[in-house]
Design an enzyme around this catalytic site. Structure first.
Site, PDB file in Angstrom:
ATOM      1  N   ARG A  42       0.803  -1.225   0.000  1.00  0.00           N
ATOM      2  CA  ARG A  42       0.000   0.000   0.000  1.00  0.00           C
ATOM      3  C   ARG A  42       0.838   1.280   0.000  1.00  0.00           C
ATOM      4  NH1 ARG A  42      -4.147  -1.630   4.606  1.00  0.00           N
ATOM      5  NH2 ARG A  42      -2.473  -3.110   5.011  1.00  0.00           N
ATOM      6  N   GLN A  98      11.592 -15.219   6.152  1.00  0.00           N
ATOM      7  CA  GLN A  98      10.300 -15.909   6.017  1.00  0.00           C
ATOM      8  C   GLN A  98      10.115 -16.169   4.512  1.00  0.00           C
ATOM      9  OE1 GLN A  98       6.815 -13.494   6.693  1.00  0.00           O
ATOM     10  NE2 GLN A  98       5.474 -15.272   7.017  1.00  0.00           N
ATOM     11  N   GLY A 103       1.550 -14.977   6.777  1.00  0.00           N
ATOM     12  CA  GLY A 103       0.875 -14.480   7.971  1.00  0.00           C
ATOM     13  C   GLY A 103       1.844 -14.209   9.107  1.00  0.00           C
ATOM     14  N   GLU A 179      -9.704 -11.274  14.074  1.00  0.00           N
ATOM     15  CA  GLU A 179      -9.281 -10.308  13.062  1.00  0.00           C
ATOM     16  C   GLU A 179     -10.498  -9.636  12.441  1.00  0.00           C
ATOM     17  OE1 GLU A 179      -6.140  -9.211  12.361  1.00  0.00           O
ATOM     18  OE2 GLU A 179      -5.750 -10.362  14.173  1.00  0.00           O
ATOM     19  N   ASN A 251       0.502   1.786   7.115  1.00  0.00           N
ATOM     20  CA  ASN A 251       0.164   0.951   5.968  1.00  0.00           C
ATOM     21  C   ASN A 251       0.338   1.720   4.666  1.00  0.00           C
ATOM     22  OD1 ASN A 251      -0.492  -1.423   7.399  1.00  0.00           O
ATOM     23  ND2 ASN A 251      -2.467  -0.540   7.943  1.00  0.00           N
ATOM     24  N   ARG A 340      24.330  23.199   5.368  1.00  0.00           N
ATOM     25  CA  ARG A 340      24.370  21.809   4.878  1.00  0.00           C
ATOM     26  C   ARG A 340      25.366  20.988   5.694  1.00  0.00           C
ATOM     27  NH1 ARG A 340      25.763  22.605  -1.085  1.00  0.00           N
ATOM     28  NH2 ARG A 340      25.932  20.330  -1.002  1.00  0.00           N
ATOM     29  N   ARG A 447      40.386  44.444 -10.106  1.00  0.00           N
ATOM     30  CA  ARG A 447      39.282  45.259 -10.598  1.00  0.00           C
ATOM     31  C   ARG A 447      39.735  45.905 -11.883  1.00  0.00           C
ATOM     32  NH1 ARG A 447      37.836  48.876  -5.538  1.00  0.00           N
ATOM     33  NH2 ARG A 447      36.965  47.132  -4.374  1.00  0.00           N
TER      34      ARG A 447
END
Ligand code: UD1
Ligand code: CA
Length: 468
Positions: A42, A98, A103, A179, A251, A340, A447
């Site tokens: 998402r 995993q 789940g 759930e 999410n 910075r 100059r």
């Protein structure tokens, strides 16, 4: 508990004056299991979710730090198969893989081999819930004692949609978590929900997890199903309540902004508690590691990025952006200044509007008040850098240094073409382009000669008027 490996238990208990069983178990070793193997789709991002930043730091860093501060002696992050970016970021810290996102229960099981002989408390955390505090984690972990095997962190919310609901029986016992997708209409109305974080005694955790079945609408192995299993096996389960702001999860990008807002409120509050004045706190953005000395004043609309330390009594005026910088006491920065990374200013330095600094040391009492770029420079004390001065540090190929001695004065609109050294006490005439070193106390000017043609403007205007 580490000590048990080499001190006999009876002596250990005496050392700590632990008299009852509870007190003994409260000192159990804690291992954090941080779940970060979900897909995070998402967020619609090329960057893995755990590396998205809050307060300038990846969410995963927040979770790991909270676990360390809660005295976890081990931390195992559960990652998906293709997770090189996170593994690089972890830089040698423990993780396990995993194989498939089946789940949260399945994800915790992935950590079982790493905790094969562990008999302390597993603290299960989510990498997308970064604002949980060490205090809350400690409270949760220490509710595991001789009689309690599982503790769940819950919260009350008016927006329970998406969360697992905590089902509590008449005796106040948490009997199960249902759930959102699987809840009945009645259960959906429950406003006490699962924050996702749990403390579970080991190896009981893994014994319960092997019993979990994917009997739900998502076909997933839910971690939350261990609550009912623990109850069925006669284990006491408790629920600890936390503040919603602490366990709000991420999410999508809107959640990310929501958590950033919560964190900024915390950071501003802490800065003010420590003696800084934020005139309009809601407009000031700090980083997790920002250090503000006593009596620092921050005017409205200031952004402070990572790694910045501002000395006592300094004033940061409106619309300034500061990152990676260290400032001494009583500096005056801005309005509209940009500092910075690598800016190191001594006491009493003044950096005014539309001045940019980068990788430069600026000695105490020096000033660059207007429209200047100072990069890759070492500037002594009490130097005056006139308006429009530019250190020309880059020739398209390499970066070069400008060094300015104490008490030098650089006239307005000077280009200092690096590498170049201006001696102490030297004066550079306005409008000069300095391409070679200038000795101490010299006056240097480049100059073109002044050309004055008397009444030429009158003749010029006449000519133009005749033409039109
Ligand atoms: C979960 C809880 C829910 C709780 C909510 C709080 C379960 C079944 N549900 O739901 O009760 O109210 O969190 O935010 O636990 N993950 C993996 N591997 C997986 C699936 C998930 O590592 O296979 C990780 C995710 O990266 C994330 C965490 O587990 O960090 C939670 O997963 P998510 O899918 O967001 O769970 P929720 O549906 O929010
Ligand atoms: Ca979630």
């Amino acid at each position: 508990m580490k000590a048990r490996a080499y001190i006999p238990e009876s002596i250990f208990r005496k050392c700590l004056a632990l008299s009852d069983e509870n007190a003994y178990i409260k000192t159990m070793e804690i291992a954090a299991i941080i779940l970060a193997a979900g897909q995070g789709t998402r967020l619609k991002s090329a960057l893995p979710k755990p590396l998205h930043r809050i307060g300038g730091r990846p969410m995963l860093a927040w979770s790991l730090d909270a676990a360390i501060a809660a005295n976890a002696s081990r931390m195992i992050t559960v990652l998906p198969r293709q997770s090189e970016q996170i593994q690089d970021w972890l830089d040698g810290r423990d993780f396990c893989i995993q194989d498939k996102p089946l789940g949260t229960g399945h994800a915790v099981m992935a950590a079982a081999p790493s905790l094969a002989n562990f008999d302390g408390v597993a603290l299960i955390m989510f990498a997308d819930t970064p604002l949980v505090t060490a205090d809350t984690l400690t409270r949760l972990a220490s509710s595991i004692d001789a009689t309690t095997s599982v503790a769940v962190l819950g919260f009350e919310t008016a927006e329970q949609h998406g969360y697992g609901r905590l089902v509590i029986d008449n005796n106040g016992q948490l009997t199960r978590i249902v759930e959102d997708k699987d809840a009945s209409d009645d259960e959906r109305r429950i406003t006490l929900v699962n924050g996702g974080i749990m403390a579970v005694r080991c190896p009981l955790l893994f014994e319960l997890l092997v019993e979990v079945q994917p009997n739900n609408k998502s076909d997933e192995l839910y971690l939350t199903d261990i609550i009912q299993l623990a109850n069925q096996n006669g284990h006491k389960v408790v629920c600890q309540i936390a503040d919603e702001a602490e366990i709000a999860g991420v999410n999508d990008r809107a959640d990310l902004a929501h958590l950033e807002a919560i964190l900024q409120r915390r950071l501003r509050h802490a800065a003010m508690q420590q003696g800084a004045t934020l005139i309009a706190p809601d407009t000031v953005f700090l980083s997790a590691d920002t250090i503000l000395g006593r009596d620092v004043i921050i005017e409205p609309h200031v952004v402070i990025g990572p790694n910045t330390n501002i000395g006592e009594g300094s004033i940061i005026k409106s619309f300034s952006h500061i990152e990676g910088s260290t400032l001494g006491a009583c500096c005056v920065i801005g309005p509209y200044a940009r500092l910075r990374p690598g800016t190191e200013a001594g006491d009493g330095v003044k950096i005014g509007n539309f001045v940019e600094t980068k990788k430069s040391v600026i000695g105490a009492g020096s000033k660059a008040n207007h429209l200047t770029y100072i990069g890759d420079s070492v500037i002594g004390t009490d130097v005056n850098v006139g308006a429009g001065t530019i250190t020309c540090n880059y020739d398209g190929f390499g970066k070069f240094k400008t060094i300015i001695g104490d008490g030098a004065s650089i006239g307005s609109n000077t280009a200092l073409v690096a590498p170049v050294k201006i001696g102490a006490g030297a004066i550079i005439g306005a409008g000069s382009t300095i391409t070679a070193d200038v000795p101490n106390d010299a006056i240097a000017t480049t100059r073109s000669a002044l050309d004055v043609r008397h009444d030429a403007a009158v003749r010029y205007r006449k000519l133009r008027n005749e033409q039109s």
